[in-house]
Design a protein around this motif. Structure first.
Motif, PDB file in Angstrom:
ATOM      1  N   THR A  21       0.883  -1.154   0.000  1.00 37.77           N
ATOM      2  CA  THR A  21       0.000   0.000   0.000  1.00 37.77           C
ATOM      3  C   THR A  21       0.925   1.210   0.000  1.00 37.77           C
ATOM      4  OG1 THR A  21      -1.706  -1.183   1.216  1.00 37.77           O
ATOM      5  CG2 THR A  21      -1.849   1.224   1.203  1.00 37.77           C
ATOM      6  N   VAL A  22       0.920   1.928  -1.091  1.00 39.88           N
ATOM      7  CA  VAL A  22       1.870   3.016  -1.296  1.00 39.88           C
ATOM      8  C   VAL A  22       1.339   4.304  -0.672  1.00 39.88           C
ATOM      9  CG1 VAL A  22       3.049   4.388  -3.061  1.00 39.88           C
ATOM     10  CG2 VAL A  22       2.793   1.925  -3.354  1.00 39.88           C
ATOM     11  N   THR A  23       2.208   4.964   0.097  1.00 40.11           N
ATOM     12  CA  THR A  23       1.840   6.199   0.792  1.00 40.11           C
ATOM     13  C   THR A  23       2.569   7.406   0.207  1.00 40.11           C
ATOM     14  OG1 THR A  23       3.565   5.739   2.425  1.00 40.11           O
ATOM     15  CG2 THR A  23       1.325   4.984   2.947  1.00 40.11           C
ATOM     16  N   ALA A  24       3.264   7.221  -0.896  1.00 37.19           N
ATOM     17  CA  ALA A  24       4.034   8.270  -1.572  1.00 37.19           C
ATOM     18  C   ALA A  24       3.570   8.332  -3.030  1.00 37.19           C
ATOM     19  CB  ALA A  24       5.520   7.930  -1.495  1.00 37.19           C
ATOM     20  N   MET A  40      17.765  -7.532  -6.868  1.00 37.47           N
ATOM     21  CA  MET A  40      17.320  -8.916  -6.663  1.00 37.47           C
ATOM     22  C   MET A  40      17.645  -9.821  -7.850  1.00 37.47           C
ATOM     23  SD  MET A  40      16.460  -9.145  -3.689  1.00 37.47           S
ATOM     24  CE  MET A  40      15.190  -9.600  -2.565  1.00 37.47           C
ATOM     25  N   THR A  41      17.577  -9.286  -9.069  1.00 42.21           N
ATOM     26  CA  THR A  41      17.884 -10.124 -10.239  1.00 42.21           C
ATOM     27  C   THR A  41      19.327 -10.613 -10.229  1.00 42.21           C
ATOM     28  OG1 THR A  41      18.436  -8.230 -11.643  1.00 42.21           O
ATOM     29  CG2 THR A  41      16.151  -9.001 -11.692  1.00 42.21           C
ATOM     30  N   GLU A  42      20.188  -9.933  -9.472  1.00 36.29           N
ATOM     31  CA  GLU A  42      21.594 -10.325  -9.379  1.00 36.29           C
ATOM     32  C   GLU A  42      21.848 -11.360  -8.286  1.00 36.29           C
ATOM     33  OE1 GLU A  42      23.290  -6.489  -8.713  1.00 36.29           O
ATOM     34  OE2 GLU A  42      23.041  -5.874 -10.808  1.00 36.29           O
ATOM     35  N   GLN A  43      20.818 -11.719  -7.516  1.00 34.81           N
ATOM     36  CA  GLN A  43      20.990 -12.644  -6.396  1.00 34.81           C
ATOM     37  C   GLN A  43      20.842 -14.088  -6.864  1.00 34.81           C
ATOM     38  OE1 GLN A  43      22.127 -11.118  -3.569  1.00 34.81           O
ATOM     39  NE2 GLN A  43      21.958  -9.443  -5.048  1.00 34.81           N
ATOM     40  N   ASP A  44      21.684 -14.954  -6.310  1.00 37.64           N
ATOM     41  CA  ASP A  44      21.631 -16.377  -6.637  1.00 37.64           C
ATOM     42  C   ASP A  44      20.268 -16.946  -6.260  1.00 37.64           C
ATOM     43  OD1 ASP A  44      22.738 -18.899  -7.456  1.00 37.64           O
ATOM     44  OD2 ASP A  44      22.779 -19.424  -5.321  1.00 37.64           O
ATOM     45  N   GLY A  45      19.652 -17.642  -7.175  1.00 36.87           N
ATOM     46  CA  GLY A  45      18.373 -18.293  -6.915  1.00 36.87           C
ATOM     47  C   GLY A  45      17.159 -17.527  -7.396  1.00 36.87           C
ATOM     48  N   PHE A  46      17.355 -16.267  -7.780  1.00 39.65           N
ATOM     49  CA  PHE A  46      16.242 -15.478  -8.302  1.00 39.65           C
ATOM     50  C   PHE A  46      15.855 -16.023  -9.670  1.00 39.65           C
ATOM     51  CE2 PHE A  46      14.557 -12.063 -10.895  1.00 39.65           C
ATOM     52  CZ  PHE A  46      13.594 -11.505 -10.072  1.00 39.65           C
ATOM     53  N   VAL A  47      14.547 -16.220  -9.893  1.00 39.78           N
ATOM     54  CA  VAL A  47      14.078 -16.743 -11.174  1.00 39.78           C
ATOM     55  C   VAL A  47      13.398 -15.639 -11.987  1.00 39.78           C
ATOM     56  CG1 VAL A  47      12.559 -18.429 -12.301  1.00 39.78           C
ATOM     57  CG2 VAL A  47      13.830 -19.070 -10.235  1.00 39.78           C
ATOM     58  N   ARG A  48      12.390 -14.974 -11.394  1.00 34.51           N
ATOM     59  CA  ARG A  48      11.671 -13.911 -12.096  1.00 34.51           C
ATOM     60  C   ARG A  48      10.727 -13.220 -11.129  1.00 34.51           C
ATOM     61  NH1 ARG A  48       9.477 -18.577 -13.568  1.00 34.51           N
ATOM     62  NH2 ARG A  48       7.304 -18.950 -13.072  1.00 34.51           N
ATOM     63  N   HIS A  49      10.236 -12.065 -11.532  1.00 33.58           N
ATOM     64  CA  HIS A  49       9.225 -11.392 -10.730  1.00 33.58           C
ATOM     65  C   HIS A  49       8.302 -10.585 -11.630  1.00 33.58           C
ATOM     66  CE1 HIS A  49       9.563  -6.985 -10.482  1.00 33.58           C
ATOM     67  NE2 HIS A  49      10.802  -7.196 -10.882  1.00 33.58           N
ATOM     68  N   THR A  50       7.144 -10.264 -11.102  1.00 38.74           N
ATOM     69  CA  THR A  50       6.172  -9.399 -11.771  1.00 38.74           C
ATOM     70  C   THR A  50       5.616  -8.443 -10.733  1.00 38.74           C
ATOM     71  OG1 THR A  50       5.541 -11.188 -13.284  1.00 38.74           O
ATOM     72  CG2 THR A  50       4.015  -9.327 -13.092  1.00 38.74           C
ATOM     73  N   LEU A  51       5.659  -7.158 -11.036  1.00 38.14           N
ATOM     74  CA  LEU A  51       5.031  -6.151 -10.188  1.00 38.14           C
ATOM     75  C   LEU A  51       3.703  -5.785 -10.835  1.00 38.14           C
ATOM     76  CD1 LEU A  51       5.182  -4.234  -7.733  1.00 38.14           C
ATOM     77  CD2 LEU A  51       6.200  -2.538  -9.274  1.00 38.14           C
ATOM     78  N   LEU A  52       2.638  -5.879 -10.061  1.00 35.65           N
ATOM     79  CA  LEU A  52       1.292  -5.576 -10.552  1.00 35.65           C
ATOM     80  C   LEU A  52       0.736  -4.375  -9.820  1.00 35.65           C
ATOM     81  CD1 LEU A  52       0.011  -9.247 -10.200  1.00 35.65           C
ATOM     82  CD2 LEU A  52       0.769  -8.164 -12.320  1.00 35.65           C
ATOM     83  N   ARG A  53       0.002  -3.524 -10.539  1.00 35.59           N
ATOM     84  CA  ARG A  53      -0.674  -2.404  -9.893  1.00 35.59           C
ATOM     85  C   ARG A  53      -2.174  -2.608 -10.037  1.00 35.59           C
ATOM     86  NH1 ARG A  53       0.667   3.439 -11.822  1.00 35.59           N
ATOM     87  NH2 ARG A  53      -0.652   2.816 -13.545  1.00 35.59           N
ATOM     88  N   GLU A  57      -7.406   0.935  -7.652  1.00 29.73           N
ATOM     89  CA  GLU A  57      -6.770   1.579  -6.501  1.00 29.73           C
ATOM     90  C   GLU A  57      -5.280   1.738  -6.803  1.00 29.73           C
ATOM     91  OE1 GLU A  57      -7.888  -0.169  -2.733  1.00 29.73           O
ATOM     92  OE2 GLU A  57      -9.697  -0.980  -3.680  1.00 29.73           O
ATOM     93  N   ARG A  58      -4.927   2.869  -7.364  1.00 25.32           N
ATOM     94  CA  ARG A  58      -3.576   3.090  -7.890  1.00 25.32           C
ATOM     95  C   ARG A  58      -2.473   2.985  -6.851  1.00 25.32           C
ATOM     96  NH1 ARG A  58      -2.885   4.959 -12.947  1.00 25.32           N
ATOM     97  NH2 ARG A  58      -1.080   6.207 -12.336  1.00 25.32           N
ATOM     98  N   GLY A  59      -2.783   3.087  -5.581  1.00 27.89           N
ATOM     99  CA  GLY A  59      -1.780   2.968  -4.533  1.00 27.89           C
ATOM    100  C   GLY A  59      -1.561   1.548  -4.045  1.00 27.89           C
ATOM    101  N   ARG A  60      -2.202   0.571  -4.686  1.00 27.48           N
ATOM    102  CA  ARG A  60      -2.037  -0.831  -4.275  1.00 27.48           C
ATOM    103  C   ARG A  60      -1.276  -1.600  -5.339  1.00 27.48           C
ATOM    104  NH1 ARG A  60      -7.464  -3.352  -2.430  1.00 27.48           N
ATOM    105  NH2 ARG A  60      -6.063  -5.117  -2.292  1.00 27.48           N
TER     106      ARG A  60
END
Length: 112
Positions: A21-24, A40-53, A57-60
């Protein structure tokens, strides 16, 4: 009616789900998150990620990250170099993190 195939993950991978919940300003959060993502992409074991908005509710936001195994994820977040990233995100948002193990995955037959 064709039967659907249910795949059960057995590779030891985990999925890290973190709801923010974004406050900025959203742009500032997204910039800081992108910097964290790069780390995080440089860390051993990281496979992938997705950020969703959230659509309404634009702050979530929700981040869904797949890791090779739980210990890789835990090592990455315990790394001293991660702490400034975590602090920057905490300054802009609150979050609800959790680690999950995959149990089922379905893909429509026409996608196989």
């Amino acid at each position: 009616m064709p039967s659907e195939e249910i795949e059960v993950a057995t590779d030891g991978s985990v999925t890290f789900v973190n709801r923010f919940t974004v406050t900025a300003p959203a742009e500032e959060f997204e910039r800081v998150f992108a910097e964290t993502s790069t780390f995080m992409t440089e860390q051993d074991g990281f496979v992938r990620h997705t950020l969703l908005r959230h659509v309404e509710e634009r702050g979530r936001y929700v981040n869904i990250a797949v890791w090779r195994d739980e210990s890789s994820l835990r090592r990455a977040v315990a790394c001293p170099q991660f702490q400034p990233h975590a602090a920057a995100l905490r300054a802009l948002s609150t979050s609800e993190p959790g680690i999950y193990r995959p149990l089922q995955s379905r893909v429509p037959e026409q996608s196989r």
